[in-house]
Design an enzyme around this catalytic site. Structure first.
Site, PDB file in Angstrom:
ATOM      1  N   LYS A   1     -20.372 -36.132 -46.086  1.00  0.00           N
ATOM      2  CA  LYS A   1     -19.301 -35.729 -47.003  1.00  0.00           C
ATOM      3  C   LYS A   1     -19.778 -35.664 -48.455  1.00  0.00           C
ATOM      4  CE  LYS A   1     -14.530 -36.527 -48.197  1.00  0.00           C
ATOM      5  NZ  LYS A   1     -13.299 -37.256 -47.933  1.00  0.00           N
TER       6      LYS A   1
ATOM      7  N   MET B   1     -11.667 -25.822  -5.417  1.00  0.00           N
ATOM      8  CA  MET B   1     -13.093 -25.818  -5.063  1.00  0.00           C
ATOM      9  C   MET B   1     -13.540 -27.181  -4.547  1.00  0.00           C
ATOM     10  SD  MET B   1     -15.692 -24.077  -4.608  1.00  0.00           S
ATOM     11  CE  MET B   1     -16.071 -22.597  -5.505  1.00  0.00           C
TER      12      MET B   1
ATOM     13  N   GLU C   1     -10.852 -29.634 -30.849  1.00  0.00           N
ATOM     14  CA  GLU C   1     -12.220 -29.233 -31.215  1.00  0.00           C
ATOM     15  C   GLU C   1     -12.962 -28.593 -30.049  1.00  0.00           C
ATOM     16  OE1 GLU C   1     -10.890 -32.170 -31.927  1.00  0.00           O
ATOM     17  OE2 GLU C   1     -11.067 -32.495 -34.100  1.00  0.00           O
TER      18      GLU C   1
ATOM     19  N   PHE D   1     -15.669 -45.716 -40.963  1.00  0.00           N
ATOM     20  CA  PHE D   1     -14.551 -45.053 -40.299  1.00  0.00           C
ATOM     21  C   PHE D   1     -14.980 -43.649 -39.837  1.00  0.00           C
ATOM     22  CE2 PHE D   1     -10.686 -42.327 -40.722  1.00  0.00           C
ATOM     23  CZ  PHE D   1     -10.034 -42.829 -39.596  1.00  0.00           C
ATOM     24  N   GLN D   2     -14.752 -43.352 -38.591  1.00  0.00           N
ATOM     25  CA  GLN D   2     -15.091 -42.065 -37.967  1.00  0.00           C
ATOM     26  C   GLN D   2     -16.582 -41.730 -38.070  1.00  0.00           C
ATOM     27  OE1 GLN D   2     -12.124 -39.173 -39.375  1.00  0.00           O
ATOM     28  NE2 GLN D   2     -10.855 -39.779 -37.640  1.00  0.00           N
TER      29      GLN D   2
HETATM   30  C1  TPP Z   1     -14.365 -30.565 -16.869  1.00  0.00           C
HETATM   31  C2  TPP Z   1     -14.595 -30.538 -15.400  1.00  0.00           C
HETATM   32  N1  TPP Z   1     -14.163 -31.554 -14.622  1.00  0.00           N
HETATM   33  C3  TPP Z   1     -14.363 -31.530 -13.288  1.00  0.00           C
HETATM   34  C4  TPP Z   1     -15.018 -30.478 -12.702  1.00  0.00           C
HETATM   35  C5  TPP Z   1     -15.263 -30.465 -11.188  1.00  0.00           C
HETATM   36  N2  TPP Z   1     -14.553 -29.327 -10.583  1.00  0.00           N
HETATM   37  C6  TPP Z   1     -15.169 -28.172 -10.256  1.00  0.00           C
HETATM   38  S1  TPP Z   1     -14.140 -27.040  -9.633  1.00  0.00           S
HETATM   39  C7  TPP Z   1     -12.834 -28.093  -9.713  1.00  0.00           C
HETATM   40  C8  TPP Z   1     -11.475 -27.678  -9.249  1.00  0.00           C
HETATM   41  C9  TPP Z   1     -10.879 -26.630 -10.111  1.00  0.00           C
HETATM   42  O1  TPP Z   1      -9.528 -26.486  -9.780  1.00  0.00           O
HETATM   43  P1  TPP Z   1      -8.681 -25.281 -10.299  1.00  0.00           P
HETATM   44  O2  TPP Z   1      -8.897 -25.072 -11.745  1.00  0.00           O
HETATM   45  O3  TPP Z   1      -7.277 -25.445  -9.869  1.00  0.00           O
HETATM   46  O4  TPP Z   1      -9.346 -24.028  -9.590  1.00  0.00           O
HETATM   47  P2  TPP Z   1      -9.472 -23.625  -8.045  1.00  0.00           P
HETATM   48  O5  TPP Z   1     -10.761 -24.183  -7.540  1.00  0.00           O
HETATM   49  O6  TPP Z   1      -8.284 -24.192  -7.337  1.00  0.00           O
HETATM   50  O7  TPP Z   1      -9.473 -22.143  -8.079  1.00  0.00           O
HETATM   51  C10 TPP Z   1     -13.226 -29.338 -10.234  1.00  0.00           C
HETATM   52  C11 TPP Z   1     -12.335 -30.500 -10.406  1.00  0.00           C
HETATM   53  C12 TPP Z   1     -15.477 -29.453 -13.557  1.00  0.00           C
HETATM   54  N3  TPP Z   1     -16.165 -28.412 -13.112  1.00  0.00           N
HETATM   55  N4  TPP Z   1     -15.233 -29.492 -14.881  1.00  0.00           N
END
Ligand code: TPP
Length: 565
Positions: free
Chosen positions: A165, A479, A53, A115-116
């Site tokens: 529903k 990052m 979803e 349920f749900q």
């Molecule tokens: C759903 C979610 N969980 C955690 C984060 C925190 N977060 C921001 S950037 C990042 C790292 C992203 O890693 P990657 O996709 O490998 O990209 P890179 O920075 O290595 O280019 C994280 C964990 C987020 N933005 N979104």
């Protein structure tokens, strides 16, 4: 229009047809079985069965961002709805128009822990522009009409219609309203003329004026009029992440992106300007840095269709509520009416900013040993230019895409800005490709992000939606690791992703085409092959693991205190 007797599910299909909806994204379940039965019988619109979803809502979101139209997703109650929440919140923070239909348990079971059953209206209240629980069949046509109107008018956003529903099977009179009139919701689209004249007066005498362009400029389709305003005045401009593409990248007045990973020239201009004219931007913390130091020498003009956004973060001198396109037209008109604009007054300012631009361009140290992510993005830009829409996930790769792709038109760059949702890219790319079939859709992603909605590769393969995914693979949550490196003395707590799947095999398992890439030659060849093959592809690009996104303004620091090297 004569009324028809329809059940709730038939009403929904009819409303979608009358709204001109061509594609919807969804995932069925018990509470929406009646609706899905009607979807089976109709042939007005295409239904894309995603594999999650969250994917359905991001896909509807990508469709909306690429097309400018309302995106629609349908999900079931309970876990179907909770899975969708991240998608809804993502759209909410970036003001994207969506209508989400969620199934709900029958009215008689609401509040019984059925349920749900989950309180979708309660959960979604802080992350929807508006939400409805349909309590009887007679209100359904009006609610659907209002949902579409609220989603796309004023400051757009997602609207939830929670449909029990039993109502989806109950018959009633279907009389779809032509117009919507809501006593408490009447967005102001025309700016106050007296106030706009005051802005023009201030603009004519400012020595260091600056246009600060935000995502509202894309939503308002204001790119042309903003460009006219810039042509007329030669006032320098900068774009937020959400506004990339409003001004063609090579325009001499464009200083680039502002904010945490903005250019030196843009951030310094923001710091030093004496009149800041915000065009559909919301003074996000990733842009302002330290609020008390933000544009501290400037008088501030804030133009926004959402009155609650004005003055929320920064005190403003000239608040203007209105649709940006209309307000910019009026600004241009009043400039001309009052004898035009003398560009000489800003010559020194322009010269200074040009110097900043030339002395501190975006740069990186290229290598012949290992691929640099900036090189990869620049190469994609060089090969595809305006032929591509670029979608991203969240992380370093997102920032490199924003910095190094030569964006030239609005809606060319699609990214999750406000919420920063990893897992957005692939499903949003799928939606974007359906909205703009003549464009090549590239999803720039990371090896962390791609695994958050990888299942949508199956949807792409099944539905023949040829999104090209480019993983800038650093085997890190890059990052987060960058922050650990700068601000946590290299304590790399849980950001190492050394063990990752074989992305080529994984892609092939879904029925797509995968490429493992380690050299420049391999990259060019693979990208061209992927474009030519016209099926969902995954380019797993091994990049320099140690590369940082620069410049960087540390969180909470003033914009002029950038880390440059
Ligand atoms: C759903 C979610 N969980 C955690 C984060 C925190 N977060 C921001 S950037 C990042 C790292 C992203 O890693 P990657 O996709 O490998 O990209 P890179 O920075 O290595 O280019 C994280 C964990 C987020 N933005 N979104």
């Amino acid at each position: 229009m004569p009324t028809k007797r329809l059940n709730g599910s038939e009403m929904l299909i009819e409303a979608l047809r009358l709204e001109g909806i061509k594609v919807i994204f969804g995932y069925p379940g018990g509470a929406v079985l009646n609706v899905y039965d009607e979807i089976f019988k109709q042939n007005y619109f295409r239904h894309i069965l995603t594999r999650h979803e969250q994917g359905a809502v991001h896909a509807a979101d990508g469709y909306a961002r690429a097309s400018g139209e309302v995106g629609v997703a349908i999900i079931t109650s309970g876990p179907g709805f909770t899975n969708a929440v991240t998608g809804i919140a993502t759209a909410y923070t970036d003001s994207i128009p969506l209508v989400i239909i969620s199934g709900q348990v029958p009215i008689s079971q609401i509040g019984t822990d059925a349920f749900q059953e989950i309180d979708a209206v309660g959960i979604s209240r802080p992350c929807t522009k508006h939400n409805f629980l349909v309590k009887n069949i007679q209100e359904l046509p009006r609610i659907l009409k209002e949902a579409f109107y609220i989603a796309k008018s004023g400051r757009p956003g997602p609207v939830l219609v929670d449909l029990p529903k039993d109502i989806s099977a109950t018959y009633g009179e279907f009389d779809y309203p032509q117009e919507v009139s809501l006593r408490t919701y009447k967005p102001t689209t025309k700016g106050n003329s007296r106030q706009i004249k005051k802005v023009v007066e201030a603009l004519k005498i400012a020595k260091k004026p600056l246009f600060y362009i935000g995502g509202g400029a894309i939503i308002s389709n204001a790119s042309n009029i903003i460009q006219q305003l810039i042509e007329k005045t030669q006032i320098p401009a900068l774009e937020t992440l959400m506004a990339r593409g409003i001004i063609p990248d090579n325009h001499p007045c464009l200083l680039g992106m502002v904010g945490m990973h903005g250019t030196y020239a843009a951030n310094m201009a923001m710091y030093e300007c004496d009149l800041l004219i915000s065009l559909g931007a919301r003074f996000d913390d990733r842009v302002t840095g330290k609020v008390s130091e933000f544009a501290k020498y400037a008088k501030i003009v804030h133009i926004d269709i959402d009155p609650s956004s004005i003055g929320k973060i920064i005190d403003v001198n000239f608040p203007i509520v209105g649709d940006l396109k209309n307000v910019c037209k009026d600004i241009l008109h009043f400039i001309e009416e009052s004898g035009g604009y003398d560009k000489n007054i800003i010559k020194e300012w322009r010269d200074l900013l040009t110097k900043y631009k030339t002395t501190h361009p975006l740069k990186y140290n290229d290598s012949s040993e290992i691929l640099k992510p900036q090189w990869v993005i620049s190469k994609i830009g060089e090969i595809l230019k305006d032929k591509a829409l670029v979608v991203t996930d969240v992380g370093q790769h997102q920032m490199w895409a924003a910095q190094f792709y030569p964006f030239n038109f609005p809606r060319q760059f699609i990214t999750s800005g406000g919420l920063g949702t990893m897992g957005f890219g692939l499903p949003a790319g799928m939606g974007a490709k359906l909205a703009k079939e003549n464009k090549i859709v590239i999803n720039i992603t990371g090896d962390g992000s791609i695994l958050m909605n990888i299942q949508e590769l199956m949807t792409c393969v099944e539905q023949k939606i040829p999104v090209i995914n480019v993983i800038l693979n650093n085997n890190y949550l890059g990052m987060v690791r960058q922050w650990q490196s700068f601000f946590y003395e290299n304590r790399f707590s849980h950001t190492d992703l050394s063990l990752q799947p074989d992305f080529v095999k994984l892609t092939e398992a879904f029925g797509g085409k995968g490429y493992r890439i380690e050299t420049k030659e391999e990259f060019e060849e693979a990208l061209k092959d992927a474009i030519h093959s016209n099926i969902p592809c995954m380019l797993d690009v091994v990049i320099d693991r140690m590369e940082h996104v620069l410049p960087m303004v540390p969180g909470g620091a003033p914009l002029n205190k950038m880390i440059l090297e």
